[in-house]
Design a protein around this motif. Sequence first.
Motif, PDB file in Angstrom:
ATOM      1  N   ILE A  41       0.840  -1.191   0.000  1.00 26.59           N
ATOM      2  CA  ILE A  41       0.000   0.000   0.000  1.00 26.59           C
ATOM      3  C   ILE A  41       0.880   1.247   0.000  1.00 26.59           C
ATOM      4  O   ILE A  41       2.100   1.169   0.187  1.00 26.59           O
ATOM      5  CB  ILE A  41      -0.931   0.053   1.232  1.00 26.59           C
ATOM      6  CG1 ILE A  41      -0.097   0.112   2.524  1.00 26.59           C
ATOM      7  CG2 ILE A  41      -1.878  -1.138   1.256  1.00 26.59           C
ATOM      8  CD1 ILE A  41      -0.913   0.360   3.769  1.00 26.59           C
ATOM      9  N   GLU A  42       0.261   2.414  -0.236  1.00 24.93           N
ATOM     10  CA  GLU A  42       0.903   3.696  -0.020  1.00 24.93           C
ATOM     11  C   GLU A  42       0.161   4.390   1.115  1.00 24.93           C
ATOM     12  O   GLU A  42      -1.046   4.209   1.277  1.00 24.93           O
ATOM     13  CB  GLU A  42       0.874   4.568  -1.279  1.00 24.93           C
ATOM     14  CG  GLU A  42       1.845   4.121  -2.354  1.00 24.93           C
ATOM     15  CD  GLU A  42       1.969   5.133  -3.478  1.00 24.93           C
ATOM     16  OE1 GLU A  42       0.998   5.895  -3.709  1.00 24.93           O
ATOM     17  OE2 GLU A  42       3.022   5.174  -4.122  1.00 24.93           O
ATOM     18  N   VAL A  43       0.875   5.179   1.901  1.00 22.89           N
ATOM     19  CA  VAL A  43       0.274   5.853   3.046  1.00 22.89           C
ATOM     20  C   VAL A  43       0.384   7.367   2.844  1.00 22.89           C
ATOM     21  O   VAL A  43       1.488   7.903   2.660  1.00 22.89           O
ATOM     22  CB  VAL A  43       0.954   5.446   4.363  1.00 22.89           C
ATOM     23  CG1 VAL A  43       0.284   6.145   5.543  1.00 22.89           C
ATOM     24  CG2 VAL A  43       0.906   3.930   4.531  1.00 22.89           C
ATOM     25  N   ASP A  44      -0.772   8.026   2.860  1.00 24.31           N
ATOM     26  CA  ASP A  44      -0.847   9.459   2.639  1.00 24.31           C
ATOM     27  C   ASP A  44      -1.209  10.148   3.950  1.00 24.31           C
ATOM     28  O   ASP A  44      -2.182   9.774   4.609  1.00 24.31           O
ATOM     29  CB  ASP A  44      -1.917   9.756   1.570  1.00 24.31           C
ATOM     30  CG  ASP A  44      -2.056  11.235   1.277  1.00 24.31           C
ATOM     31  OD1 ASP A  44      -1.135  12.001   1.597  1.00 24.31           O
ATOM     32  OD2 ASP A  44      -3.102  11.624   0.717  1.00 24.31           O
ATOM     33  N   TYR A  65       4.181   8.751   2.657  1.00 19.47           N
ATOM     34  CA  TYR A  65       5.342   8.137   3.309  1.00 19.47           C
ATOM     35  C   TYR A  65       6.414   7.866   2.252  1.00 19.47           C
ATOM     36  O   TYR A  65       6.165   7.226   1.227  1.00 19.47           O
ATOM     37  CB  TYR A  65       4.943   6.834   3.995  1.00 19.47           C
ATOM     38  CG  TYR A  65       6.114   6.086   4.581  1.00 19.47           C
ATOM     39  CD1 TYR A  65       6.755   6.556   5.721  1.00 19.47           C
ATOM     40  CD2 TYR A  65       6.591   4.930   3.969  1.00 19.47           C
ATOM     41  CE1 TYR A  65       7.846   5.890   6.258  1.00 19.47           C
ATOM     42  CE2 TYR A  65       7.676   4.246   4.496  1.00 19.47           C
ATOM     43  CZ  TYR A  65       8.307   4.733   5.639  1.00 19.47           C
ATOM     44  OH  TYR A  65       9.390   4.071   6.159  1.00 19.47           O
ATOM     45  N   GLY A  66       7.608   8.369   2.502  1.00 15.06           N
ATOM     46  CA  GLY A  66       8.710   8.189   1.569  1.00 15.06           C
ATOM     47  C   GLY A  66       8.687   9.134   0.395  1.00 15.06           C
ATOM     48  O   GLY A  66       9.541   9.039  -0.493  1.00 15.06           O
ATOM     49  N   GLY A  67       7.717  10.066   0.369  1.00 14.36           N
ATOM     50  CA  GLY A  67       7.602  11.006  -0.738  1.00 14.36           C
ATOM     51  C   GLY A  67       7.981  12.419  -0.328  1.00 14.36           C
ATOM     52  O   GLY A  67       8.361  12.677   0.817  1.00 14.36           O
ATOM     53  N   SER A  68       7.903  13.334  -1.265  1.00 13.24           N
ATOM     54  CA  SER A  68       8.242  14.724  -0.989  1.00 13.24           C
ATOM     55  C   SER A  68       7.007  15.483  -0.517  1.00 13.24           C
ATOM     56  O   SER A  68       5.870  15.112  -0.855  1.00 13.24           O
ATOM     57  CB  SER A  68       8.808  15.389  -2.252  1.00 13.24           C
ATOM     58  OG  SER A  68       7.864  15.328  -3.311  1.00 13.24           O
ATOM     59  N   SER A 104       6.803   5.888  -1.110  1.00  7.57           N
ATOM     60  CA  SER A 104       7.387   4.549  -1.094  1.00  7.57           C
ATOM     61  C   SER A 104       6.324   3.519  -0.707  1.00  7.57           C
ATOM     62  O   SER A 104       5.485   3.780   0.162  1.00  7.57           O
ATOM     63  CB  SER A 104       8.540   4.489  -0.091  1.00  7.57           C
ATOM     64  OG  SER A 104       9.548   5.418  -0.416  1.00  7.57           O
ATOM     65  N   PRO A 105       6.339   2.349  -1.310  1.00  7.05           N
ATOM     66  CA  PRO A 105       5.370   1.311  -0.942  1.00  7.05           C
ATOM     67  C   PRO A 105       5.612   0.788   0.469  1.00  7.05           C
ATOM     68  O   PRO A 105       6.749   0.734   0.939  1.00  7.05           O
ATOM     69  CB  PRO A 105       5.613   0.224  -1.988  1.00  7.05           C
ATOM     70  CG  PRO A 105       7.008   0.448  -2.475  1.00  7.05           C
ATOM     71  CD  PRO A 105       7.236   1.927  -2.397  1.00  7.05           C
ATOM     72  N   ILE A 113       6.010   3.849  10.332  1.00  2.95           N
ATOM     73  CA  ILE A 113       5.529   4.536   9.120  1.00  2.95           C
ATOM     74  C   ILE A 113       5.125   5.951   9.551  1.00  2.95           C
ATOM     75  O   ILE A 113       3.965   6.244   9.836  1.00  2.95           O
ATOM     76  CB  ILE A 113       4.363   3.775   8.469  1.00  2.95           C
ATOM     77  CG1 ILE A 113       4.748   2.313   8.255  1.00  2.95           C
ATOM     78  CG2 ILE A 113       3.968   4.448   7.153  1.00  2.95           C
ATOM     79  CD1 ILE A 113       6.012   2.127   7.415  1.00  2.95           C
ATOM     80  N   SER A 114       6.120   6.818   9.616  1.00  2.00           N
ATOM     81  CA  SER A 114       5.949   8.149  10.199  1.00  2.00           C
ATOM     82  C   SER A 114       6.482   9.219   9.262  1.00  2.00           C
ATOM     83  O   SER A 114       7.352   8.969   8.417  1.00  2.00           O
ATOM     84  CB  SER A 114       6.685   8.236  11.540  1.00  2.00           C
ATOM     85  OG  SER A 114       6.316   7.178  12.406  1.00  2.00           O
TER      86      SER A 114
END
Length: 324
Positions: A18-21, A37-40, A47-48, A60-61
């Motif tokens: 999944i992706e977490v927004d 998560y893992g993005g700008s 990031s998956p 996942i923070s």
Amino acid sequence: MTDSAGRYAIHNLHPGTIEVDFEPSCSASVNLLSQYYGGSPGGDSGSPVRVSPGQTTAGISVQLIIGGSITGTIEGGGGHPVAGACAIAFPAAGFGVYYFVISGNDVTGRSGRYASGPLPTGDYVVEALSNCFSVNGTLQSSAVYGARSIYDPAGGSPVSVTQGSTTAGIDLRLPVLATITGRITLATSHQSAGLVCLLISPSAGEAYFESAFRPAADGRYTTQLPPGTTKLGFDTCGAGRTKWAPEWYKDAPTATTAQPVTLRSGRTTSGIDAVLPLGGRISGTVTNPDGSPATAVVLATGTDGFAVGAVETRGGRDSITGLG
């Protein structure tokens, strides 16, 4: 929602990737940017994250940051503040994609002032609309910051935004709409075309729906548009299922061959007529590799690259009508 310490937990997720927004609360006291998560910050992907059966994937923070903002005033043609107007920002490098959702601050009050939602660092095209909550078919005035005409948004002045800062003084003036009149009829009967969709093509390779209106019984109509120079087309809003082909002014089958029309603020341009020709029809079948009927969207384009008809197949069969 997170708790008072910023902690969260989401239960009963289906195993997989999944992706977490992370979206800031509407009640946040500062202009925080959303982030995957893992993005700008302010981005649309990240990031998956792997979810395993019966397991907790911890850590996942993210740390949200304050975005930039654009502020200014929206005025009408007479220089008076416009209430109920809104400002919308687009990335200058990808004009045409809304970057933030209209919020309460983006809509002007009696003072005509607006303040954008949080924005990542970058350059933006800023557009003002006279009525944020209009629907398709409702005409409204619009303006792009720094552009001479709404039909030439690329000619506008990009607005630079820095995260954590406010870019102020981005004021826009909405022009008085221009009026066009004419007659839209059908080729075989010379009667009214009924519901008509107005198309505009402000530049080569671009055409889109502007509004819809219903002419009088004899085909005569009056409608309004923002001032500027553009090409005008008309069709029967049939989405590929009527027998009448579109027609562009003046007596042109395509936007490429159409004659540009200059529309002047507060003035009327008459004689914008069109006779919609009886269109042709194509039909066929779309199948999957195993020969079974396929569901697909079939798009017909003219030699100038503009779409002239479209339909979604049902059981692999369908037809497109109203082709010029």
